[in-house]
Design an enzyme around this catalytic site. Structure first.
Site, mmCIF file in Angstrom:
data_model
loop_
_atom_site.group_PDB
_atom_site.id
_atom_site.type_symbol
_atom_site.label_atom_id
_atom_site.label_comp_id
_atom_site.label_asym_id
_atom_site.label_seq_id
_atom_site.Cartn_x
_atom_site.Cartn_y
_atom_site.Cartn_z
ATOM 1 N N GLU A 254 0.889 -1.173 0.000
ATOM 2 C CA GLU A 254 0.000 0.000 0.000
ATOM 3 C C GLU A 254 0.915 1.207 0.000
ATOM 4 O OE1 GLU A 254 -1.679 3.069 0.941
ATOM 5 O OE2 GLU A 254 -2.258 2.201 2.880
ATOM 6 N N CYS A 288 -1.931 8.927 3.213
ATOM 7 C CA CYS A 288 -1.700 8.604 1.800
ATOM 8 C C CYS A 288 -2.978 8.758 0.981
ATOM 9 C CB CYS A 288 -1.122 7.215 1.663
ATOM 10 S SG CYS A 288 -2.022 6.010 2.612
ATOM 11 N N GLU A 389 3.124 14.042 -3.647
ATOM 12 C CA GLU A 389 2.345 14.040 -2.413
ATOM 13 C C GLU A 389 2.983 15.064 -1.461
ATOM 14 O OE1 GLU A 389 2.718 10.059 -0.879
ATOM 15 O OE2 GLU A 389 0.618 9.954 -0.344
#
Ligand code: ADP
Length: 485
Positions: A254, A288, A389
């Site tokens: 992930e 995330c 990000e």
């Protein structure tokens, strides 16, 4: 003092239901004050080997334990986490920085994986498949993968771990876990829960380590470890894919995201503002799945920007232990440097700061890592803040005209974890949900995470799913028996 509960506790390397010391220790610090909370032993290669030995020794009895009994222990673990919620939440806030209300929420979320997978443990069904020949029968069975290694990040120190431990134990696997070096205490606290829930020695082993490499090299070289599940950066995920080739391990990843958050002109604007604040600023933007690029349709852009800026300017920044804090510190200085770089890059390319845009003033900022919640206007896709990000409390607003245009922009990323959009038009909701290339879609919902649903990404955001009925499959092998009769 809240930190007294840490000083008075024992935190060792957790192997065979006992806490062990080590030749070396490392410090765990409070990101809100910079103070050392405690030291924990630094697990190396020999500790990792001892943990694999323990997990391998515990595997035959644990996998043979009736699912209904394993499920009862998982339910007990969930109940104990909720009983000890205040203590666990306080420890999480002390080592991670998030507001106490969010830590309490995370403990409940973390516990819910034990309850959910207790149910799934009881429903690991096989199949009887019609055979091609009259004198044959085909039986399909699902069996535990074996010893699993679980590696987790610092942003959700408890939930990222239970999201892996719960399905692994439900499937009948045993585990060795390596929590992030910034937040080992929340993980080590779980050891006491497992002992009190009656989970046998060796089934769960937890290794705090400052350097992940000795752990990593040991698990990948060892044939007894059959699976690795990792949550963290895409960069490390790529390394783990390469390492898994050595002994051909199953791997679940992930990884990072770059979530679009789209506000169409037919959205309920107040709901969209509330959702954008929740998605972007939870955990100071260090998740995330948090909104990284906020696209707003032209007709509602100014109205959304005004309402959103007002809401963001109201978010109180401070120590997570204070009851009215909504935004805690960033985890460390590299995180601060990334946020600073993104804001400076956007401003140098024409973005306008509506609120925030800088660290808190020095007198309120003991570590320098408290960042004022920021809204940037007139952001365009070539700015860093939309390409990477940010992992911080910075919200870039990008104007768009048409549905096709925004879908192309939203999908124009190598990542595919989560995407959000707000619209009250049911046809558009279906159309857009189908076209977004992401594993998790929040349609008029900014907080989609739940133990009941299959969390995970497409493209470079990962492999596999965690949670829901799919989550246990990651820890099960499929075998069939072709029987002559
Ligand atoms: P973040 O950027 O969120 O810190 P990382 O991917 O660096 O994400 O870290 C997530 C987890 O992966 C942590 O537990 C960290 O110690 C671990 N980790 C980092 N590098 C490696 C590696 N090369 N092998 C195995 N684990 C690693």
């Amino acid at each position: 003092m809240p930190s007294d509960m840490i000083r008075q506790s024992e935190y060792g390397i957790f192997i065979n239901n006992q806490y062990h010391s080590s030749a070396k220790n490392f410090a765990v610090t409070n990101p809100a004050t910079g103070e050392t909370l405690t030291e924990v032993p630094d697990a190396g290669a020999s500790d990792t080997l001892a943990a694999i030995d323990a997990a391998a020794a515990a595997l035959p009895a644990w996998s043979a334990t009736p699912a209904i009994e394993r499920a009862a222990m998982l339910r007990k673990a969930a109940a104990l986490m909720l009983e000890r919620r205040e203590r666990l939440a306080t420890i999480m806030t002390l080592e991670q920085g998030k507001p106490l209300t969010e830590s309490r929420g995370e403990i409940a979320y973390a516990a819910s994986f034990f309850s959910w997978f207790a149910g799934e443990a009881e429903r690991v069904y096989g199949q009887i498949v019609p055979a091609a020949a009259p004198n044959k029968r085909i039986l399909v069975m699902r069996q535990p993968v074996g010893v699993c290694a679980l590696i987790t990040p610092w942003n959700f120190p408890s939930a990222m771990l239970t999201r892996k431990i719960a399905p692994a134990l439900a499937a009948g696997c045993t585990v060795i876990c390596k929590p992030a070096e910034q937040t080992p205490l929340s993980a080590l606290e779980l050891g006491r829960i497992f002992i009190d829930a009656g989970i046998p020695a060796g089934v769960v082993n937890i290794l705090p380590a400052l350097d992940p490499i000795p752990f990593s090299e040991t698990i990948f070289a060892d044939d007894r470890v059959r699976k690795v599940s990792f949550t963290g950066s895409t960069e490390v995920g790529r390394i783990l894919i390469r390492s898994s080739a050595q002994t051909v391990k199953r791997i679940s990843l992930e990884l990072g995201g770059n979530a679009p958050f789209i506000v169409f002109d037919d959205a309920d604007l107040d709901a969209a503002v509330k959702g954008a604040v929740a998605s972007k600023f939870r955990n100071s933007g260090q998740t995330c799945i948090c909104a990284n690029r906020i696209f707003v349709q032209s007709a509602v852009y100014d109205a959304f920007a005004e309402k959103f800026t007002a809401a963001v300017a109201n978010l109180k920044v401070g120590s997570g232990l204070e009851s009215d804090t909504m935004i805690g510190p960033l985890i460390d200085h590299p995180a601060l440097e990334k946020v600073t770089r993104h804001v400076q890059d956007a401003v140098s390319k024409g973005a306008q700061i509506m609120t925030g845009g800088a660290p808190l003033p020095a007198q309120f900022n003991p570590t320098g890592t408290f960042w004022t919640p920021t809204v940037l206007l007139n952001v365009s896709p070539h700015m860093l803040v939309t390409q990477e990000e940010t992992f911080g409390p910075v919200a870039p607003l990008i104007r768009f005209e048409t549905e096709d245009e925004v879908l192309a922009l939203a999908n124009d990323t190598p990542f595919g974890l989560s995407a959000y959009f707000y619209s009250q038009n049911v046809s558009r909701v279906m159309r857009v949900a189908e076209k977004l290339e992401f594993g998790i879609i929040g349609a008029n919902d900014a907080l989609p995470s739940t133990a009941n649903a299959p969390f995970g990404g497409v493209k470079q955001s990962g492999l596999g799913r965690e949670g829901g009925a799919f989550g246990i499959d990651e820890y099960l092998e499929v075998k069939y028996v072709s029987m002559g009769v």
